[in-house]
Structure formats: C-alpha cells, structure tokens
Design an enzyme around this catalytic site. Structure first.
Site, PDB file in Angstrom:
ATOM      1  N   HIS A  83      48.453 -52.192  21.649  1.00  0.00           N
ATOM      2  CA  HIS A  83      49.002 -50.875  22.028  1.00  0.00           C
ATOM      3  C   HIS A  83      47.935 -49.785  21.997  1.00  0.00           C
ATOM      4  O   HIS A  83      48.254 -48.609  21.948  1.00  0.00           O
ATOM      5  CB  HIS A  83      50.174 -50.518  21.105  1.00  0.00           C
ATOM      6  CG  HIS A  83      51.272 -51.525  21.168  1.00  0.00           C
ATOM      7  ND1 HIS A  83      52.072 -51.665  22.276  1.00  0.00           N
ATOM      8  CD2 HIS A  83      51.671 -52.470  20.291  1.00  0.00           C
ATOM      9  CE1 HIS A  83      52.934 -52.650  22.075  1.00  0.00           C
ATOM     10  NE2 HIS A  83      52.706 -53.157  20.881  1.00  0.00           N
ATOM     11  N   ASN A 102      38.313 -25.649 -15.183  1.00  0.00           N
ATOM     12  CA  ASN A 102      38.770 -26.555 -14.119  1.00  0.00           C
ATOM     13  C   ASN A 102      39.989 -25.906 -13.475  1.00  0.00           C
ATOM     14  O   ASN A 102      40.842 -25.361 -14.189  1.00  0.00           O
ATOM     15  CB  ASN A 102      39.229 -27.903 -14.689  1.00  0.00           C
ATOM     16  CG  ASN A 102      38.074 -28.784 -15.080  1.00  0.00           C
ATOM     17  OD1 ASN A 102      36.916 -28.412 -14.887  1.00  0.00           O
ATOM     18  ND2 ASN A 102      38.382 -29.932 -15.634  1.00  0.00           N
ATOM     19  N   GLY A 103      40.102 -26.024 -12.159  1.00  0.00           N
ATOM     20  CA  GLY A 103      41.265 -25.449 -11.487  1.00  0.00           C
ATOM     21  C   GLY A 103      40.824 -24.420 -10.462  1.00  0.00           C
ATOM     22  O   GLY A 103      39.638 -24.330 -10.116  1.00  0.00           O
ATOM     23  N   TRP A 143      32.653 -30.191  -9.561  1.00  0.00           N
ATOM     24  CA  TRP A 143      32.929 -30.647  -8.198  1.00  0.00           C
ATOM     25  C   TRP A 143      33.317 -29.380  -7.451  1.00  0.00           C
ATOM     26  O   TRP A 143      34.395 -28.819  -7.685  1.00  0.00           O
ATOM     27  CB  TRP A 143      34.079 -31.660  -8.216  1.00  0.00           C
ATOM     28  CG  TRP A 143      34.317 -32.338  -6.903  1.00  0.00           C
ATOM     29  CD1 TRP A 143      33.739 -33.488  -6.455  1.00  0.00           C
ATOM     30  CD2 TRP A 143      35.230 -31.931  -5.871  1.00  0.00           C
ATOM     31  NE1 TRP A 143      34.216 -33.816  -5.215  1.00  0.00           N
ATOM     32  CE2 TRP A 143      35.135 -32.886  -4.824  1.00  0.00           C
ATOM     33  CE3 TRP A 143      36.109 -30.863  -5.709  1.00  0.00           C
ATOM     34  CZ2 TRP A 143      35.886 -32.786  -3.660  1.00  0.00           C
ATOM     35  CZ3 TRP A 143      36.859 -30.770  -4.540  1.00  0.00           C
ATOM     36  CH2 TRP A 143      36.743 -31.729  -3.532  1.00  0.00           C
ATOM     37  N   CYS A 196      36.169 -31.902 -11.663  1.00  0.00           N
ATOM     38  CA  CYS A 196      35.358 -31.262 -12.686  1.00  0.00           C
ATOM     39  C   CYS A 196      35.746 -31.812 -14.062  1.00  0.00           C
ATOM     40  O   CYS A 196      36.893 -32.182 -14.286  1.00  0.00           O
ATOM     41  CB  CYS A 196      35.503 -29.745 -12.731  1.00  0.00           C
ATOM     42  SG  CYS A 196      35.218 -28.906 -11.188  1.00  0.00           S
ATOM     43  N   GLU A 207      34.993 -45.149   1.706  1.00  0.00           N
ATOM     44  CA  GLU A 207      34.663 -44.205   0.634  1.00  0.00           C
ATOM     45  C   GLU A 207      33.359 -44.533  -0.075  1.00  0.00           C
ATOM     46  O   GLU A 207      32.687 -43.628  -0.536  1.00  0.00           O
ATOM     47  CB  GLU A 207      35.828 -44.001  -0.349  1.00  0.00           C
ATOM     48  CG  GLU A 207      36.178 -45.133  -1.252  1.00  0.00           C
ATOM     49  CD  GLU A 207      37.313 -44.758  -2.211  1.00  0.00           C
ATOM     50  OE1 GLU A 207      38.009 -45.676  -2.641  1.00  0.00           O
ATOM     51  OE2 GLU A 207      37.491 -43.570  -2.550  1.00  0.00           O
ATOM     52  N   LYS A 236      38.385 -48.564   1.059  1.00  0.00           N
ATOM     53  CA  LYS A 236      37.280 -48.899   0.145  1.00  0.00           C
ATOM     54  C   LYS A 236      35.950 -48.819   0.884  1.00  0.00           C
ATOM     55  O   LYS A 236      34.995 -48.249   0.376  1.00  0.00           O
ATOM     56  CB  LYS A 236      37.434 -50.305  -0.431  1.00  0.00           C
ATOM     57  CG  LYS A 236      38.440 -50.522  -1.525  1.00  0.00           C
ATOM     58  CD  LYS A 236      38.075 -49.980  -2.886  1.00  0.00           C
ATOM     59  CE  LYS A 236      38.571 -48.576  -3.044  1.00  0.00           C
ATOM     60  NZ  LYS A 236      39.937 -48.336  -3.392  1.00  0.00           N
ATOM     61  N   LYS A 290      37.179 -38.342  -8.761  1.00  0.00           N
ATOM     62  CA  LYS A 290      38.134 -39.347  -9.214  1.00  0.00           C
ATOM     63  C   LYS A 290      39.535 -38.783  -9.325  1.00  0.00           C
ATOM     64  O   LYS A 290      40.509 -39.417  -8.975  1.00  0.00           O
ATOM     65  CB  LYS A 290      37.652 -39.885 -10.562  1.00  0.00           C
ATOM     66  CG  LYS A 290      38.536 -40.968 -11.167  1.00  0.00           C
ATOM     67  CD  LYS A 290      38.383 -42.258 -10.407  1.00  0.00           C
ATOM     68  CE  LYS A 290      39.219 -43.375 -10.987  1.00  0.00           C
ATOM     69  NZ  LYS A 290      39.350 -44.477 -10.021  1.00  0.00           N
ATOM     70  N   ARG A 317      34.272 -37.353 -12.634  1.00  0.00           N
ATOM     71  CA  ARG A 317      35.156 -36.257 -12.213  1.00  0.00           C
ATOM     72  C   ARG A 317      34.439 -35.214 -11.361  1.00  0.00           C
ATOM     73  O   ARG A 317      35.080 -34.340 -10.787  1.00  0.00           O
ATOM     74  CB  ARG A 317      35.758 -35.571 -13.450  1.00  0.00           C
ATOM     75  CG  ARG A 317      36.739 -36.437 -14.194  1.00  0.00           C
ATOM     76  CD  ARG A 317      37.302 -35.674 -15.371  1.00  0.00           C
ATOM     77  NE  ARG A 317      38.194 -34.631 -14.944  1.00  0.00           N
ATOM     78  CZ  ARG A 317      39.490 -34.628 -15.144  1.00  0.00           C
ATOM     79  NH1 ARG A 317      40.058 -35.631 -15.758  1.00  0.00           N
ATOM     80  NH2 ARG A 317      40.240 -33.635 -14.732  1.00  0.00           N
ATOM     81  N   GLU A 321      43.901 -50.702   2.427  1.00  0.00           N
ATOM     82  CA  GLU A 321      43.099 -50.522   1.218  1.00  0.00           C
ATOM     83  C   GLU A 321      41.653 -50.977   1.458  1.00  0.00           C
ATOM     84  O   GLU A 321      40.707 -50.320   1.022  1.00  0.00           O
ATOM     85  CB  GLU A 321      43.761 -51.284   0.054  1.00  0.00           C
ATOM     86  CG  GLU A 321      42.977 -51.324  -1.247  1.00  0.00           C
ATOM     87  CD  GLU A 321      42.636 -49.978  -1.840  1.00  0.00           C
ATOM     88  OE1 GLU A 321      43.065 -48.940  -1.310  1.00  0.00           O
ATOM     89  OE2 GLU A 321      41.891 -49.955  -2.829  1.00  0.00           O
TER      90      GLU A 321
HETATM   91  C1  AGP Z   1      40.812 -44.588  -4.406  1.00  0.00           C
HETATM   92  O1  AGP Z   1      39.743 -45.435  -4.214  1.00  0.00           O
HETATM   93  C2  AGP Z   1      40.566 -43.201  -4.085  1.00  0.00           C
HETATM   94  N1  AGP Z   1      39.480 -42.675  -4.821  1.00  0.00           N
HETATM   95  C3  AGP Z   1      41.762 -42.269  -3.959  1.00  0.00           C
HETATM   96  O2  AGP Z   1      42.362 -42.589  -2.746  1.00  0.00           O
HETATM   97  C4  AGP Z   1      42.828 -42.255  -5.064  1.00  0.00           C
HETATM   98  O3  AGP Z   1      43.528 -43.461  -5.063  1.00  0.00           O
HETATM   99  C5  AGP Z   1      43.780 -41.065  -4.835  1.00  0.00           C
HETATM  100  O4  AGP Z   1      43.042 -39.880  -4.930  1.00  0.00           O
HETATM  101  C6  AGP Z   1      44.944 -41.037  -5.792  1.00  0.00           C
HETATM  102  O5  AGP Z   1      44.526 -40.871  -7.109  1.00  0.00           O
HETATM  103  P1  AGP Z   1      45.518 -41.117  -8.309  1.00  0.00           P
HETATM  104  O6  AGP Z   1      45.882 -42.568  -8.285  1.00  0.00           O
HETATM  105  O7  AGP Z   1      44.732 -40.749  -9.524  1.00  0.00           O
HETATM  106  O8  AGP Z   1      46.710 -40.248  -8.107  1.00  0.00           O
END
Ligand code: AGP
Length: 614
Positions: free
Chosen positions: A510, A100-101, A74, A2, A494, A491, A609, A27, A487
């Site tokens: 395995h 927020n929270g 969010w 948010c 997501e 990517k 984010k 956000r 990674e």
């Molecule tokens: C990355 O593409 C993701 N959106 C997510 O995994 C992110 O890296 C994770 O939430 C950690 O966020 P931060 O680096 O702000 O702590």
C-alpha cells in the site's frame, strides 16, 4: 530530564557529587556543574560536555567542603554553554540553586524583579535563584528556617514545574529542596543526608529514602530532615526502603550499560514473574490490580497509555488482551491521548506504562484518565516514582536500574507484566485452566531461550558490521511481532542515528514497497506462527524488487535461508510470548551497529532517559 544531586554531612562533598553525577548522566549530558560550601564561602565550577570534562576541570579547581549541590543538564531554555549550566546564582552571588523542570512565567518574573537584577544565563532557572535570594533577604531569621520560608515564598510566584535544591552561603548547615512536577528523593543516612532527582546516585550510600510529593519542601541538615508544605505546614512521612542494589547501577565489566542491560534480561524476567503464578489455577496473580472478579468481568475496554518503547510494550499487551480476555484493547501514545477527547468511562481499564514513572505526557494522561473515572493501573519500573504513586494500583516490573537511554530490559519486563495481566483477565473471563497452564509453562522456558539467543551475539555482531553503512532500514512484522518491528526500528534510530521505519507486513504493497531497492535493507520477523505464510509472501515481494533481507526465523526453519541474505534463528515459542525472544536480536543488532559507527551508545545525541517535560 537533567539530574540533581546534593550532599550534606561530614565527608568531602565533591567526590560524592561527582560520582552521583556520573550515575545521573543518563538524565542529561550536555553540561554540568557543582557548588560547594566550606561553611564560610561558596565555590562553584561548571563545564560544557560530559561529566568527565567536569571531573578533569576539578583536578585543578578543587572545591573543599562538606555541603554541596550538583547538576547535569539536558538543555530546554538556552543553548549548551557554561553560563547556562547549573548551579545558578542569585543577584548577590550568595544563593545557588539547581533546577529540573520548566518555569513558564520566567520572563514575567524577571520583569518583576526589576533592572537591578543582572542575569547571566538564557535559562528559565536562573530567575528562581534571584527570586529566592531576594526573599531570603526579606526574612528576619537568617537561618535554615528563614531559608526554607524564602524558598516557599519565592516558589509561590512560580508557574511551571520544578525540582530544586537551594544552598545559601550564610546558611551552610542546611540544604532546602522542593518539588512540583519534577521528582525529588531525599536519601537518609547516618550523620549525612542526600538529595537527588532519582534514587540511582544515592544507592551506594543509603537505601532509606523519602519521596517528596508535589507541593512539598524539605529542610535537609546533616542529621535531620524536616518536611513541610509550601504553605509551611509540617508533613510527616515514613522513610521507605529501596530494594534495588547499587550493583545494578554498574556496568559489571560490559563496555556499555545497554549491553549489560540486554544481558540482564533472563535474570530480571525471572524477577518479573516471581511469585506471580498460580499454576494450579492456570493464572497469574498480580495483587496490585486491586479489582474484584466482578469488576474484572465488567470491564469492556482496555487502553494502554505510554510513550516510545513503553508504548510498543503496550501494543503487545493489546494483542494479548484481545486474544486471551476477549476485551477490545487499544494503545494510545500519551502525548496524543491527553490532547484529544478520549472516550472513557468507569468500565474502562487504563494501564499506564513507564520505565521511569516520571514521563510528563504519560503522567498527564494518567491524570486525565482518572478524572474521567476509569480504573487506572500502573506498569512501572522505578519504585516510588510519581506514576507508581498516582495510579490506584498496579505492578512493578522489577527490571532494576536501567541506565542506558535506550530501553531494553524494561521493555521486556513491561511486556511480561502486560501478558500476565492479559492471562489474569483471560482466566477471569474465558480462558480454560489448561490453556492458562500451558501459557505459564511457556513463561518458564523463556530465560533459557533468552540465554541461547544471547549466546549468538557474535554472529549478530557480524551481521551488524556488514550492514552498518546503510542509510535506511525497514523493519517488518505481523500480528504480535508488529510491535517488535516498531521497537527494532526505534532502537536502531535512537542509538545509531540511521533512518528506520517499521510496517506491518501486509501494508507494504500500500505504499512502502516503493522504497525498496538494493540500498534499502529489510529486517523481517518471520517466526513459524499462524502468520508465517503471509509473512513469507511479503518477503518474496521485497526479494522480487532486489531488496536485501535479514530474517528472524524459528530454529530449524531451513526455508528461511532461501529468502534472506542473513538469518538469525530464535527458539520456537508460544506465539503470544514471541516478543520476549524476538526483540533481543534487534536490540543486539542496533547495539553493534551503533558501536561499529562509534556512536555514544548509552547517551545518544539529543535524547534523555527520563522525559519530564512536554
Ligand atoms: C526507549 O528506548 C526510549 N528512550 C523512549 O522511547 C522511552 O521508552 C520513552 O521515553 C518512555 O519512557 P518511560 O518508559 O520512562 O515512560
């Protein structure tokens, strides 16, 4: 998660708030709203969906006034509806609030308020507006001070986390903001001030900011900001200057922030290493480490704690620390670390890695590690963020504003800083000057080699379009390229919503090999390093089962073509630094698959984010 923005000054608030919401959309993007005061009445508008829906709605419901608050949501408590969107209103409709929270005891608070309080939303946040409005009615002073005291009293009943901004119809000359666990930044301007959940939306107007700490409350007027504790004691704090520029928060001609941020990598990499080399000594100099040479030699364990992409950057750090410094190193996902009983003592060095510096699990893990007496250092992007302030030292990665939900340049710069730390410890313990110098020289080749990979983007796009309709992907890597595979798979998941898994090459036989068929392609990272032949064998095993293979291989490796349907070449690089190059084709591949599938690349469904809730 948010986003919050508030404005008080002489200009019309609505366009400033709307622009701020656009900047904050990374956000949260399921609904939004704003409330504005024209110094006599409050007007409000809300909308489900993207900020542009709100902008459209505001064309017909113009809100005049020079004081206002706005929010992009969010969802946590309550579905995505207009009623659940913020701002929320008190029982009499005179007080509005954005939050927020999470308010953990919101049900008890609602019960305590009694039946005369009518709630219109399913959110936990609405109860705060009712609570504070009631407290304001009990105050003698019907002014800014009274409103501040009402906020303090109201919040004293609350269990949970909050970053809030409050506005009252009868007190139009100030906004009150408070923080507990959810960041709040006050932007200090000339005859105008701003409040936001992070600095991004206010960079266009001011670089002077005050970061609120937990338990603080600010009274923000047009030409004055006063800080207090929740117990109403005065707090004095220095205004800090943010060095990020507003341009970094623009797409600069790219269709998406993600593509722009992928292209930022050669430049921000240079920002991450600038001033951090001592070439004569063959070492890195990260001043924020705050440890003596003796303490560096005494460390017998290193733990990288992070979530998601940041944890994969930490995994590169683990390999590098073991190789260069000879210290046992591990990576822990923050949400696991905080709930087990990690073995930590005063000889443990914990690196807390985070782009946002606000991730709730990472922050909780940081606090746990500190409580147990470890050295705790941050590797963080957002300047002034909570993690950067709660660690006892550390290093900013200088990736600049990263606005796409999918992290790209922050990953690269976290890897960079982790490698620099590994070198610094390596030199303090066992690495020779000459080895250190070779590594530093390799770093200097990175930007040009990144640019070369970026220049191959059209052919990567073609490959992405060819594979976009597959429903499953496997990513394979070995050694320092295993985190790269992880990674790459994250990517793809997501932003394209395609199922992807990542394994170390040696694990295939395995179990995962059973998945392989013509319909289950593999993306394998096979640079010419010490594990090359091992990786080749793993790929042969996939080929033998009719699996299609896309390979990342070293330029000039002609044998790679025999093994794969498609090959993406990358320049040769010193093994430990390979992730800095090899990740880029995977970022581009995911990006182009997502574009081909018409996904919302910068704002993928269900994600935010900055993950400030557990
Ligand atoms: C990355 O593409 C993701 N959106 C997510 O995994 C992110 O890296 C994770 O939430 C950690 O966020 P931060 O680096 O702000 O702590």
């Amino acid at each position: 998660m948010c986003g919050i923005i508030g404005y008080i000054g002489k200009r019309q608030a609505a366009p400033i708030l709307l622009q701020g919401l656009r900047r904050l959309e990374y956000r949260g993007y399921d609904s939004s709203g704003m409330a504005i005061s024209d110094h006599s009445t409050l007007a409000m508008t809300k909308c489900v969906g993207k900020i542009e829906n709100l902008a459209e709605k505001m064309k017909t419901s113009h809100l005049p006034g020079s004081v206002g608050i706005a929010h992009t949501r969010w969802a946590t408590h309550g579905g995505v509806t207009e009623l659940n969107a913020h701002p929320h209103t008190g029982n009499k409709g005179k007080l509005v609030l954005v939050h927020n929270g999470i308010i953990e005891n919101y049900r008890e608070l609602k019960d305590q308020l009694g039946p005369e309080h009518h709630f219109t939303s399913e959110t936990d946040s609405e109860v705060l507006a009712h609570l504070i409005e009631r407290e304001f009615d009990l105050q003698e002073q019907k002014n800014c001070e009274g409103l501040r005291k009402a906020v303090g009293c109201g919040l004293s009943h609350v269990k949970g986390t909050y970053g809030i901004v409050v506005m009252h119809e009868d007190v139009p000359d100030c906004l009150i903001t408070a923080r507990m666990g959810s960041p709040i930044v006050v932007g200090v301007g000339k005859d105008e001030n701003y409040i936001a959940s992070d600095a991004t939306p206010i960079l266009a107007y001011t670089r002077d900011v005050l970061f609120l700490d937990d338990g603080e409350i600010a009274e923000v007027k047009e030409n004055n900001v006063r800080l207090f504790t929740l117990k109403d004691e005065i707090v004095s704090k220095k205004v800090e200057e943010i060095h990020w520029n507003d341009e970094q928060a623009e797409k600069q001609g790219f269709p998406h922030f993600m593509l722009k941020e992928i292209h930022d990598q050669p430049t921000v990499f240079e920002d991450a290493i600038r001033g951090r080399f001592n070439m004569a000594e063959g070492t890195a100099v990260l001043g924020g480490l705050n440890m003596t040479e003796q303490q560096m030699r005494d460390i017998n364990r290193v733990i990288f704690i992070a979530c998601g992409t940041a944890s994969y950057a930490g995994m590169v750090g683990k390999y590098a620390f073991e190789r260069l410094a000879g210290i046992p190193a591990e990576v822990d996902v923050a949400s696991e670390f905080r709930y087990r009983d990690p073995i930590i003592d005063e000889k443990t060095l914990v690196f807390v890695m985070s782009q946002s510096g606000e991730t709730a699990d990472t922050l909780a893990a940081l606090r746990e590690a500190k409580r147990k007496g470890a050295f705790v250092r941050g590797i963080v992007n957002v300047i002034g963020s909570t993690i950067s302030r709660e660690t006892d030292g550390g290093t900013y990665i200088h990736a600049g504003a990263e606005l796409a939900v999918a992290s790209t340049k922050a990953y690269t710069n976290m890897v960079t800083v982790a490698l620099l730390y590994a070198l610094q410890f390596g030199r303090a313990r066992r690495v020779s000057i000459a080895t250190g110098q070779r590594m530093l020289n390799a770093f200097l080749e990175i930007p040009e080699k990144m640019n070369w990979i970026l220049s191959q983007k059209d052919s990567i796009k073609e490959i992405a379009e060819k594979y976009k309709d597959y429903k499953n992907f496997l990513f394979l890597g070995r050694g320092i390229n295993y985190p790269v595979a992880l990674e790459g798979s994250l990517k793809l998941k997501e932003i394209s919503y395609i199922h992807a898994e990542a394994y170390p090459g040696g694990e295939m036989k395995h179990g995962p090999l059973a998945l392989i068929s013509e319909d289950f392609p593999t993306f394998a990272i096979m640079p010419q390093n010490q594990l090359y032949e091992k990786m080749r064998s793993n790929i042969e095993e996939i080929r033998a089962r009719k699996g299609k293979v896309i390979l990342i291989a070293t330029q000039g490796d002609e044998r790679a073509k025999e093994l794969a349907e498609d090959v993406i070449y990358v320049p040769a690089m010193k093994e430990l630094l390979e992730p800095l190059l090899n990740t880029i084709p995977l970022q581009l591949f995911s990006y182009y698959v997502a574009v081909a599938l018409k996904r919302d690349v910068d704002r993928p469904r269900n994600l935010a984010k900055s993950v400030t809730v557990e």
